[in-house]
Design a protein around this motif. Structure first.
Motif, PDB file in Angstrom:
ATOM      1  N   GLY A 216     -23.435 -67.476  95.938  1.00 57.16           N
ATOM      2  CA  GLY A 216     -24.188 -66.221  95.945  1.00 57.16           C
ATOM      3  C   GLY A 216     -23.376 -65.017  95.541  1.00 57.16           C
ATOM      4  N   LYS A 217     -22.354 -65.217  94.736  1.00 54.65           N
ATOM      5  CA  LYS A 217     -21.519 -64.089  94.315  1.00 54.65           C
ATOM      6  C   LYS A 217     -22.185 -63.233  93.237  1.00 54.65           C
ATOM      7  N   ALA A 221     -27.054 -63.053  95.579  1.00 53.08           N
ATOM      8  CA  ALA A 221     -26.962 -62.010  96.603  1.00 53.08           C
ATOM      9  C   ALA A 221     -28.264 -61.232  96.736  1.00 53.08           C
ATOM     10  N   ARG A 233     -26.371 -72.461  99.998  1.00 55.71           N
ATOM     11  CA  ARG A 233     -25.026 -71.875 100.028  1.00 55.71           C
ATOM     12  C   ARG A 233     -24.008 -72.848 100.623  1.00 55.71           C
TER      13      ARG A 233
END
Length: 344
Positions: A216-217, A221, A233
């Motif tokens: 989720g970088k 997000a 995740r």
């Protein structure tokens, strides 16, 4: 998703089918039993009788016949694992998964095989039919024979024939807000490329797969935290915490789904319900220090596609999912279902 364990001088993999089931979908549309059709204020027929009144992409009666025709062909196809017959009534993400089921059928338990081949019908049908000219497809919520969970089915016109293109199962623990219907009783189809909150419906799939690939970088997000996003995740955060991590690395990579079609309906609260496909590969690679003397043994399901032991195994997963996009804020992924469709 696969989990790896160590045996003797070789690695053995156990593939785990990942199927997510969550939130129920509330459709206040007209209903139709499998043996009869009832017209209400919402659905494929407008209440007005004037010839100038708008019409739906199909009528409720036509939609019910389409669902019944699907039931009949699907039951025959499942009994014989006849992918050619099934393709006459299925397409899109759901057909990709069905073909994988047929291919892997021989690896299932006798109980799983019996359940899969048992005929069923879709009962307590509730239709959400867009106005003609705004979409080519319609949705129906129904319960399969003997099941407690509701299914959300989407039928689209494929080369002139209505086929099931998505099918997602839901439960009643966290009901969705009601769908929006216009003054004539039609569901309101939404442009999948139009942003709702912080994402457009056709961007949710990539955001969900970003959770798998990077934790989720990036766009991941933008998704709200739900049990399903947490599970996705964890694939990333725990990728090198498996029993065999000393011997091999595991990485996941987002990839375009085989069918990119996204379907979106407006909700009564101004948000949008989106049904979308998603896909990724999982790569398990022996560390360089072990390549000369170790190999990875494929699981039974992986062996359907490639039975050889090898230094790297690349699995392909094709999925479909549901998300609620609120008018403001983050989208919530509330149902998803994946299949292993290839291994090389």
């Amino acid at each position: 998703m696969p989990r790896h364990t160590i045996t003797s001088p070789r690695l053995r993999r156990l593939a785990v089918l990942a199927i997510g089931v969550t939130t129920a979908v509330t459709l206040t549309a007209c209903t139709a039993d499998t043996d009869s059709t009832t017209t209400a204020d919402h659905g494929g027929r407008a209440a007005a009788s004037a010839s100038s009144a708008p019409t739906g992409v199909v009528t409720t009666q036509e939609a019910s016949k389409i669902v019944s025709a699907y039931e009949n062909a699907n039951n025959r196809a499942n009994a014989a694992r006849d992918s050619r017959l099934l393709a006459t009534v299925e397409a899109g993400a759901v057909n990709v998964q069905s073909r994988a089921d047929y291919q892997q059928f021989k690896t299932w338990t006798k109980k799983e095989q019996a359940e899969y081949g048992s005929p069923f019908r879709y009962e307590r049908r509730e239709f959400a039919i867009p106005r003609k000219g705004t979409a080519t497809w319609f949705a129906v919520s129904a319960t399969a024979t003997g099941a407690k969970d509701r299914a959300l089915l989407i039928f689209d016109k494929v080369v002139g024939t209505y086929k099931l293109v998505m099918a997602l199962y839901t439960d009643k623990k966290e009901p969705l807000p009601e769908l929006a219907f216009d003054k004539n009783g039609f569901a309101e189809a939404v442009d999948p490329a139009k942003q709702v909150g912080n994402l457009a419906p056709n961007q949710v799939g990539a955001a969900f797969e970003d959770l798998v690939e990077t934790g989720g970088k990036k766009t991941g997000a933008k998704l709200a935290s739900t049990p399903l996003t947490k599970s996705a995740r964890r694939l990333y955060t725990e990728r090198d915490r498996q029993d065999n991590s000393k011997y091999a690395t595991t990485r996941y990579f987002a990839k375009p789904p085989k069918d990119p079609s996204v379907y979106a309906l407006k909700l009564a609260n101004g948000g949008v319900l989106a049904a979308f496909p998603s896909s990724h590969t999982g790569e398990t690679l022996l560390r360089s220090a072990f390549m000369a003397s170790y190999k990875i043994n494929p699981s039974k399901r992986e062996a359907v596609y490639n039975s050889s032991s090898r230094v790297v195994i690349v699995d392909e997963y094709q999925g479909q999912a549901l998300a609620e996009l609120p008018p403001t804020g983050k989208a919530r992924v509330i149902s998803r279902e994946y299949r292993l469709v290839d291994s090389r």
